[in-house]
Design an enzyme around this catalytic site. Sequence first.
Site, short mmCIF file in Angstrom:
data_model
loop_
_atom_site.label_atom_id
_atom_site.label_comp_id
_atom_site.label_asym_id
_atom_site.label_seq_id
_atom_site.Cartn_x
_atom_site.Cartn_y
_atom_site.Cartn_z
N ARG A 142 -11.08 15.78 8.92
CA ARG A 142 -12.01 16.15 7.85
C ARG A 142 -13.38 16.52 8.42
NH1 ARG A 142 -10.63 10.91 4.90
NH2 ARG A 142 -8.70 11.38 3.80
N ARG A 186 -2.73 -2.01 -3.20
CA ARG A 186 -3.94 -1.24 -2.93
C ARG A 186 -3.90 0.01 -3.82
NH1 ARG A 186 -4.88 3.25 1.45
NH2 ARG A 186 -7.11 3.51 1.21
N GLU A 234 -7.90 -5.66 5.36
CA GLU A 234 -7.89 -5.32 3.93
C GLU A 234 -6.80 -6.09 3.19
OE1 GLU A 234 -7.98 -1.43 5.76
OE2 GLU A 234 -8.81 -0.66 3.88
N HIS A 279 -12.82 3.00 1.23
CA HIS A 279 -12.75 1.92 2.24
C HIS A 279 -13.48 0.67 1.78
CE1 HIS A 279 -12.45 5.31 5.46
NE2 HIS A 279 -11.24 4.84 5.22
N ASN A 286 0.87 -1.17 0.00
CA ASN A 286 0.00 0.00 0.00
C ASN A 286 0.91 1.22 0.00
OD1 ASN A 286 -1.74 2.07 0.57
ND2 ASN A 286 -2.63 1.14 2.40
#
Length: 410
Positions: free
Chosen positions: A252, A104, A396, A193, A21
Amino acid sequence: LIINFNINLRKRIEMLIFVLNAGSSSLKYQLIDIKSKELKASGLVERIGIDGILKHEIGENKKLTFELPIPTHKEAIELVLRILTNNETKVINSIDEIKAIGHRVVHGGEYFKGSAIVDDEVIRKIEELIPLAPLHNPANILGVKICKDLMPKVPNVVTFDTAFHQTMPMENFLYAVPYADYTEHHLRKYGFHGTSHYYVSQEAIKLLNKKDSKVIVCHLGNGSSVCAVKDGKSISTSMGLTPLEGLVMGTRSGDIDAGVIPYLMEKKGLNHIQILDYLNKKSGILGVSGVSSDLREVIKAANDGDKRSKIAITMLCDRIKKYLCSYAGLMHGVDAICFTAGIGENSDLIREKVCEGLEFMGIEIDKDKNSKREKGNREINTKNSKTKIFVIPTNEELVIATDTYNLLKK
Ligand code: ADP
């Protein structure tokens, strides 16, 4: 002789997949034996191009840290491969034992509804999607290209954060703006996600042991999103064109009146890059509390009486609750709510506050079960709760490794 035979047999049935990743200045990796699902090694390279730090783990307990200059991603990957094969830290004899690499990739746009074996066309499409993920896709492609250079015989597969959400129906992915901007400019909700929402919802469906299932997954980490999963398919999710939409996150804002943007640009004299930086990096839990983006610190400050930290925590939980209720409505019910990622897996406080007051919907959390710290999948609802509440650690990397293996096996 028998021991030797066993070792040889074990080696023969191992199928090692390297999962990568690559971020803009960091790189996460795992080496997984897909046959036994054993995690051989994992780690994180940070501060690439700044100075460089590598945190490496062998199996699940031996931890090592290396601090050394890592100027580029190429040096970072070379270093990881060296550590995997070097005498003292060795988990494989040579990099030839790596049979495939799974990467990823953040944005797959409307091109990718699942993972794909890398070829020139796949790389071209990921590059074409850079305007939709300017911070992520370039680093992801760089990771693929370096692996192709360093291990030219090893096949590469890409798994996309957006792919699982490609099943969303149009009414759930369109924004209510002129339709031509969807067809001409690809303006729509993509969601992120996806690999985590897929893994966790699949685990929940197994636990439910039910064919027609209505599951809501709350992936709560530094970045957070909620996903409504009906019969195993994503039908709606809280992140949008970019990861900015939806929940209140570490830094965020999540959902906000679009009118805020020109208003603040004018009041504070910000350009479009600065306003995005404000909403992505200075807002959320950090912005409201003024304490930190790390929820552990904000919870501590709230416990010490800090008013803004308390408000920030309530805002975070209420926004999740809002999505939970709306998704339960959208699916005409909910069989299971799942909590995952850093906050979802570790914070009993947040899980409790999210479920608080939802008894009228058949959602009843068991406070004792919720506060127990146990590893693995677990159920934290009361016996009478109509809806199951699960804590499911996400994985993941295992999805990426499995997809890589399955695609190449074909
Ligand atoms: P990322 O999105 O970077 O993968 P993670 O899923 O690792 O992030 O989640 C990181 C977040 O999890 C941080 O905000 C951290 O404060 C939070 N977290 C981890 N453990 C706890 C805990 N025990 N209580 C509250 N928050 C926690």
